[in-house]
Design a protein around this motif. Sequence first.
Motif, PDB file in Angstrom:
ATOM      1  N   ALA A  20       1.553  -5.034  -3.117  1.00  0.00           N
ATOM      2  CA  ALA A  20       1.108  -3.639  -3.153  1.00  0.00           C
ATOM      3  C   ALA A  20       1.968  -2.832  -4.116  1.00  0.00           C
ATOM      4  CB  ALA A  20       1.169  -3.028  -1.752  1.00  0.00           C
ATOM      5  N   PHE A  21       3.278  -3.095  -4.123  1.00  0.00           N
ATOM      6  CA  PHE A  21       4.175  -2.406  -5.050  1.00  0.00           C
ATOM      7  C   PHE A  21       3.834  -2.742  -6.501  1.00  0.00           C
ATOM      8  CE2 PHE A  21       8.125  -2.341  -7.535  1.00  0.00           C
ATOM      9  CZ  PHE A  21       8.425  -0.993  -7.440  1.00  0.00           C
ATOM     10  N   LEU A  22       3.546  -4.023  -6.759  1.00  0.00           N
ATOM     11  CA  LEU A  22       3.160  -4.418  -8.118  1.00  0.00           C
ATOM     12  C   LEU A  22       1.883  -3.720  -8.557  1.00  0.00           C
ATOM     13  CD1 LEU A  22       3.952  -8.246  -8.067  1.00  0.00           C
ATOM     14  CD2 LEU A  22       5.214  -6.445  -9.263  1.00  0.00           C
ATOM     15  N   GLU A  23       0.910  -3.634  -7.663  1.00  0.00           N
ATOM     16  CA  GLU A  23      -0.334  -2.918  -7.971  1.00  0.00           C
ATOM     17  C   GLU A  23      -0.052  -1.436  -8.226  1.00  0.00           C
ATOM     18  OE1 GLU A  23      -3.812  -3.689  -7.924  1.00  0.00           O
ATOM     19  OE2 GLU A  23      -3.373  -5.831  -7.924  1.00  0.00           O
TER      20      GLU A  23
ATOM     21  N   THR B 159       5.436 -13.117   5.155  1.00  0.00           N
ATOM     22  CA  THR B 159       4.130 -12.862   4.570  1.00  0.00           C
ATOM     23  C   THR B 159       3.876 -11.369   4.410  1.00  0.00           C
ATOM     24  OG1 THR B 159       3.373 -14.885   5.643  1.00  0.00           O
ATOM     25  CG2 THR B 159       1.696 -13.475   4.721  1.00  0.00           C
ATOM     26  N   GLY B 160       4.266 -10.586   5.406  1.00  0.00           N
ATOM     27  CA  GLY B 160       4.128  -9.127   5.290  1.00  0.00           C
ATOM     28  C   GLY B 160       4.934  -8.578   4.127  1.00  0.00           C
ATOM     29  N   GLY B 161       6.145  -9.092   3.948  1.00  0.00           N
ATOM     30  CA  GLY B 161       6.970  -8.678   2.822  1.00  0.00           C
ATOM     31  C   GLY B 161       6.343  -9.030   1.481  1.00  0.00           C
ATOM     32  N   ILE B 162       5.728 -10.198   1.405  1.00  0.00           N
ATOM     33  CA  ILE B 162       5.049 -10.603   0.167  1.00  0.00           C
ATOM     34  C   ILE B 162       3.879  -9.663  -0.127  1.00  0.00           C
ATOM     35  CG2 ILE B 162       3.630 -12.419  -0.879  1.00  0.00           C
ATOM     36  CD1 ILE B 162       5.515 -14.439   0.527  1.00  0.00           C
ATOM     37  N   PHE B 163       3.134  -9.298   0.916  1.00  0.00           N
ATOM     38  CA  PHE B 163       2.020  -8.375   0.702  1.00  0.00           C
ATOM     39  C   PHE B 163       2.515  -6.987   0.293  1.00  0.00           C
ATOM     40  CE2 PHE B 163      -0.763 -11.457   2.826  1.00  0.00           C
ATOM     41  CZ  PHE B 163      -1.857 -11.383   1.984  1.00  0.00           C
ATOM     42  N   PHE B 164       3.645  -6.549   0.834  1.00  0.00           N
ATOM     43  CA  PHE B 164       4.227  -5.283   0.383  1.00  0.00           C
ATOM     44  C   PHE B 164       4.640  -5.368  -1.085  1.00  0.00           C
ATOM     45  CE2 PHE B 164       5.222  -3.802   4.840  1.00  0.00           C
ATOM     46  CZ  PHE B 164       4.440  -2.674   4.748  1.00  0.00           C
ATOM     47  N   LEU B 165       5.203  -6.505  -1.477  1.00  0.00           N
ATOM     48  CA  LEU B 165       5.570  -6.708  -2.877  1.00  0.00           C
ATOM     49  C   LEU B 165       4.334  -6.644  -3.772  1.00  0.00           C
ATOM     50  CD1 LEU B 165       7.676  -7.447  -5.054  1.00  0.00           C
ATOM     51  CD2 LEU B 165       7.180  -9.834  -4.540  1.00  0.00           C
TER      52      LEU B 165
ATOM     53  N   LEU C 248      -4.455  -0.922  -1.528  1.00  0.00           N
ATOM     54  CA  LEU C 248      -4.529  -0.572  -0.113  1.00  0.00           C
ATOM     55  C   LEU C 248      -4.711  -1.796   0.776  1.00  0.00           C
ATOM     56  CD1 LEU C 248      -6.590   2.737  -0.203  1.00  0.00           C
ATOM     57  CD2 LEU C 248      -4.151   2.436   0.212  1.00  0.00           C
ATOM     58  N   THR C 249      -5.441  -2.784   0.282  1.00  0.00           N
ATOM     59  CA  THR C 249      -5.633  -4.006   1.056  1.00  0.00           C
ATOM     60  C   THR C 249      -4.312  -4.725   1.249  1.00  0.00           C
ATOM     61  OG1 THR C 249      -7.863  -4.249   0.183  1.00  0.00           O
ATOM     62  CG2 THR C 249      -6.868  -6.200   1.175  1.00  0.00           C
ATOM     63  N   TYR C 250      -3.533  -4.850   0.170  1.00  0.00           N
ATOM     64  CA  TYR C 250      -2.229  -5.496   0.263  1.00  0.00           C
ATOM     65  C   TYR C 250      -1.301  -4.713   1.196  1.00  0.00           C
ATOM     66  CZ  TYR C 250      -3.604  -8.325  -3.785  1.00  0.00           C
ATOM     67  OH  TYR C 250      -4.238  -9.189  -4.630  1.00  0.00           O
ATOM     68  N   LEU C 251      -1.348  -3.397   1.110  1.00  0.00           N
ATOM     69  CA  LEU C 251      -0.516  -2.558   1.955  1.00  0.00           C
ATOM     70  C   LEU C 251      -0.902  -2.715   3.428  1.00  0.00           C
ATOM     71  CD1 LEU C 251       1.769  -0.492   1.789  1.00  0.00           C
ATOM     72  CD2 LEU C 251       0.030   1.284   1.629  1.00  0.00           C
ATOM     73  N   PHE C 252      -2.198  -2.706   3.708  1.00  0.00           N
ATOM     74  CA  PHE C 252      -2.675  -2.886   5.082  1.00  0.00           C
ATOM     75  C   PHE C 252      -2.273  -4.254   5.628  1.00  0.00           C
ATOM     76  CE2 PHE C 252      -5.938  -4.537   7.964  1.00  0.00           C
ATOM     77  CZ  PHE C 252      -5.781  -3.649   9.015  1.00  0.00           C
ATOM     78  N   MET C 253      -2.443  -5.296   4.818  1.00  0.00           N
ATOM     79  CA  MET C 253      -2.069  -6.652   5.254  1.00  0.00           C
ATOM     80  C   MET C 253      -0.569  -6.738   5.524  1.00  0.00           C
ATOM     81  SD  MET C 253      -4.653  -8.664   5.596  1.00  0.00           S
ATOM     82  CE  MET C 253      -3.890 -10.268   5.548  1.00  0.00           C
ATOM     83  N   GLY C 254       0.231  -6.106   4.677  1.00  0.00           N
ATOM     84  CA  GLY C 254       1.672  -6.103   4.889  1.00  0.00           C
ATOM     85  C   GLY C 254       2.056  -5.442   6.199  1.00  0.00           C
TER      86      GLY C 254
END
Length: 102
Positions: A65-68, A57-63, A2-8
């Motif tokens: 979140a997807f990995l998690e 950077t947002g795309g990296i955080f979405f990636l 959720l943190t990665y998703l929010f940051m993205g």
Amino acid sequence: MLTYLFMGIALLAIGFAVHVLKWNILIAYYNTKPKEKKNNKNTESYRKILGYYGYITGGIFFLLAFLEFQGISVPPTPVTAVFIVWTMIVMYYAQKDDEDEK
């Protein structure tokens, strides 16, 4: 995850707001400049650099979140370290671009 998703989401929104909507108020370095330098053509360069920074950077955080979500654990400490270094590099080049124009 959720943190990665929010940051993205947050970084993509900021990138869009600065790059497309031209919300200069979100550019901290821009807001500290004297009024006569704010009308400089370099404002477009700031918006482009920071917009692309937000998108990448947002795309990296979405990636991440997807990995998690897929069950691949991504430790937050190296992610935070890379994020800080990446941010410092982008800010250095954004300010260097301003210094080159003097």
